[in-house]
Scaffold this active site. Structure first.
Site, PDB file in Angstrom:
ATOM      1  N   SER A   1       0.853  -1.184   0.000  1.00 26.28           N
ATOM      2  CA  SER A   1       0.000   0.000   0.000  1.00 26.28           C
ATOM      3  C   SER A   1       0.889   1.234   0.000  1.00 26.28           C
ATOM      4  CB  SER A   1      -0.890  -0.006   1.252  1.00 26.28           C
ATOM      5  OG  SER A   1      -1.534   1.234   1.441  1.00 26.28           O
TER       6      SER A   1
ATOM      7  N   TYR B   1      -1.842  -1.044  10.506  1.00 25.14           N
ATOM      8  CA  TYR B   1      -1.876  -1.193   9.049  1.00 25.14           C
ATOM      9  C   TYR B   1      -0.599  -0.643   8.412  1.00 25.14           C
ATOM     10  CZ  TYR B   1      -3.761  -1.227   4.306  1.00 25.14           C
ATOM     11  OH  TYR B   1      -3.958  -1.469   2.966  1.00 25.14           O
TER      12      TYR B   1
END
Length: 278
Positions: free
Chosen positions: A141, A154
Site C-alpha cells: 500500500s 496497518y
C-alpha cells in the site's frame, strides 16, 4: 521483455476479496491459469466456475495465519496444475483506531495477516516458484510510505511488507526469481466500506478528497498485471506517487503538513474509541 502469462499458473491469496476477484479476471484474460486461495472453499468453487472451471481455475481453502495450511494448499494447487509460476500475496485486513484504544488482539491480527501472512505465503511458495524461475508479488500500500494517524497496525504491516520484499529479492536474485511489491493508494473495495463510514474518512483523510482521493479499481488491477508481466520490483498506484515511495524521508514532513490537520486528527483519535465501543 514481457513475462508472457499465457499458460502460466498464478496463485492468489485473498482471492475472493475485491482486488482478488478483479485481478483473477484480468489475469485469466491474459491466458493465465488460476489457483485461488481464501478462507471459504464454497465461494472459491463458485468463483472458479465463473472463470472457466477446473482446467483453468480452481480453489483451495487456506489460512495465511497457518504455514501448514498454506503448504498443503500450494502443494495441492501445484499437483493440480503441474506447478506454480507466480504467487500474488493479496490477503489483507485493516483496522482504523488509535493505538491508545486498539484491542491488542486486533493489532496482532492485522500484523499477522498483512505481514506475517505474506511471509508465510512466500515461504510456502518458494519450492514451487524457484523450480520455474517465477515471480512473487505482495500487495502492499502507499501506507508503506505515508504513515497516517489511527492506522498504526496497518501502516506498520505494509511498511514491513515493502521491506520484506526488498530483502527477499536479494536472496532470490541468483535463482532467477523476481519479487515485487504493489503500493496502491485508496481504492474502492468492501474492506474500505468501514473506513468510509467511520469518522476517520472525514477527519483524517478529508473525506478522500485532494491528495487522499480514490483511484479506480481498474487502475490498480492494470498496475498489478503490469507488475507481473514486467517483473517490476516496486510499483505505486497512481504511478505519479512514485516520488513519495522513493524519497519517504524527504517527503514525509511535507505530506503530514499538507494532509493531516492536527485538530481534526485529535478529534478522530477521540472518536475512534467511541467507534470501537459501538
Amino acid at each position: 521483455m514481457t513475462y508472457d502469462l499465457h499458460g502460466k499458473v498464478v496463485l492468489i491469496t485473498g482471492a475472493t476479496g475485491g482486488l482478488g476477484r478483479a485481478a483473477a479476471q484480468a489475469l485469466r484474460g491474459r491466458g493465465a491459469k488460476l489457483a485461488l486461495l481464501d478462507l471459504d472453499p464454497g465461494s472459491l468453487d463458485e468463483m472458479a466456475a465463473t472463470l472457466g472451471g477446473p482446467d483453468v481455475a480452481a480453489g483451495w481453502g487456506a489460512d495465511v495465519r497457518s504455514i501448514e495450511s498454506l503448504e498443503t494448499a500450494l502443494k495441492a494447487a501445484a499437483q493440480h496444475f503441474g506447478g506454480i509460476d507466480v504467487v500474488v500475496a493479496g490477503a489483507g485486513v485493516s483496522s482504523v483506531v488509535a493505538l491508545e484504544y486498539i484491542d491488542p488482539a486486533t493489532f496482532d491480527r492485522v500484523i499477522d495477516i498483512n505481514l506475517n501472512g505474506v511471509a508465510r505465503t512466500f515461504r510456502a511458495a518458494l519450492p514451487h516458484v524457484k523450480a520455474r524461475r517465477g515471480y512473487l508479488l505482495a500487495i502492499s500500500s502507499m501506507a508503506a510510505f505515508v504513515h497516517s494517524p489511527l492506522n498504526t497496525a496497518y501502516t506498520a504491516s505494509k511498511a514491513g511488507v515493502w521491506a520484506l520484499c526488498d530483502s527477499l529479492r536479494l536472496e532470490l536474485r541468483q535463482q532467477g526469481v523476481g519479487v515485487g511489491s504493489l503500493h496502491p493508494t485508496f481504492f474502492q473495495t468492501p474492506m474500505m466500506d468501514a473506513v468510509i463510514d467511520g469518522p476517520s474518512s472525514t477527519l483524517v483523510w478529508n473525506n478522500h478528497q485532494g491528495i487522499w482521493k480514490f483511484v479506480a479499481l481498474e487502475q490498480v488491477v492494470s498496475a498489478l498485471v503490469d507488475c507481473i508481466e514486467q517483473r517490476h520490483d516496486l510499483v505505486t498506484v497512481p504511478r505519479g506517487q512514485g516520488l513519495v515511495a522513493k524519497t519517504p524521508g524527504l517527503m514525509r514532513r511535507l505530506i503530514e503538513r499538507i494532509g493531516f490537520d492536527p485538530k481534526k486528527v485529535a478529534e478522530a483519535v477521540r472518536l475512534s474509541d467511541e467507534t470501537k465501543a459501538s
